[in-house]
Design a protein around this motif. Structure first.
Motif, PDB file in Angstrom:
ATOM      1  N   GLU A  10      73.574  14.728 -41.740  1.00  0.00           N
ATOM      2  CA  GLU A  10      73.143  13.856 -42.775  1.00  0.00           C
ATOM      3  C   GLU A  10      71.780  14.699 -43.493  1.00  0.00           C
ATOM      4  O   GLU A  10      71.446  14.893 -44.746  1.00  0.00           O
ATOM      5  N   PHE A  11      70.845  15.015 -42.527  1.00  0.00           N
ATOM      6  CA  PHE A  11      69.709  15.532 -42.633  1.00  0.00           C
ATOM      7  C   PHE A  11      69.695  16.883 -43.216  1.00  0.00           C
ATOM      8  O   PHE A  11      69.129  17.391 -44.002  1.00  0.00           O
ATOM      9  N   TYR A  12      70.476  17.756 -42.574  1.00  0.00           N
ATOM     10  CA  TYR A  12      70.646  19.335 -43.014  1.00  0.00           C
ATOM     11  C   TYR A  12      70.904  19.372 -44.364  1.00  0.00           C
ATOM     12  O   TYR A  12      70.014  20.420 -44.971  1.00  0.00           O
ATOM     13  N   PRO A  13      71.607  19.015 -45.176  1.00  0.00           N
ATOM     14  CA  PRO A  13      71.912  19.190 -46.563  1.00  0.00           C
ATOM     15  C   PRO A  13      70.640  18.864 -47.332  1.00  0.00           C
ATOM     16  O   PRO A  13      70.231  19.467 -48.474  1.00  0.00           O
ATOM     17  N   PHE A  14      70.160  17.733 -47.053  1.00  0.00           N
ATOM     18  CA  PHE A  14      68.854  17.096 -47.604  1.00  0.00           C
ATOM     19  C   PHE A  14      67.749  18.486 -47.486  1.00  0.00           C
ATOM     20  O   PHE A  14      66.858  18.738 -48.341  1.00  0.00           O
TER      21      PHE A  14
END
Length: 101
Positions: A10-14
């Protein structure tokens, strides 16, 4: 980033949205490359000062990119472990041509 993200997936695209400016990614890449060189120097010389230099180079490059080019707050302030991991994923993707730098 107001809510904590539960997984790296979830974090990496952000994280990538926080590095949309090409110059920000470049300063990250340069800082990370210098940090790796400093770690190699620390191993080669046995001097712990190179570890400090690695931290300054790595975070310095990132912070210059965020504050000067991207004009945002580094994600490492809210999610330090995911950010550290994401920085190296982004570095590898730039090195291998999967992400432009």
């Amino acid at each position: 980033m107001s809510a904590r993200i539960a997984s790296f997936a979830e974090f990496y695209p952000f994280y990538l949205t926080q590095h949309a400016d090409r110059m920000c990614r470049r300063t990250h890449f340069i800082g990370s490359s210098l940090a790796l060189a400093c770690i190699a120097a620390a191993i080669g010389t046995g001097s712990a000062w190179w570890v400090l230099a690695a931290l300054v180079a790595g975070y310095g490059g990132a912070w210059i990119g965020h504050f000067y080019y991207e004009k945002n707050r580094p994600a490492s302030f809210a999610q330090p472990l995911y950010s550290f991991r994401a920085d190296w994923v982004m570095y590898w993707q730039m090195l291998t041509g999967k992400l432009t730098w």
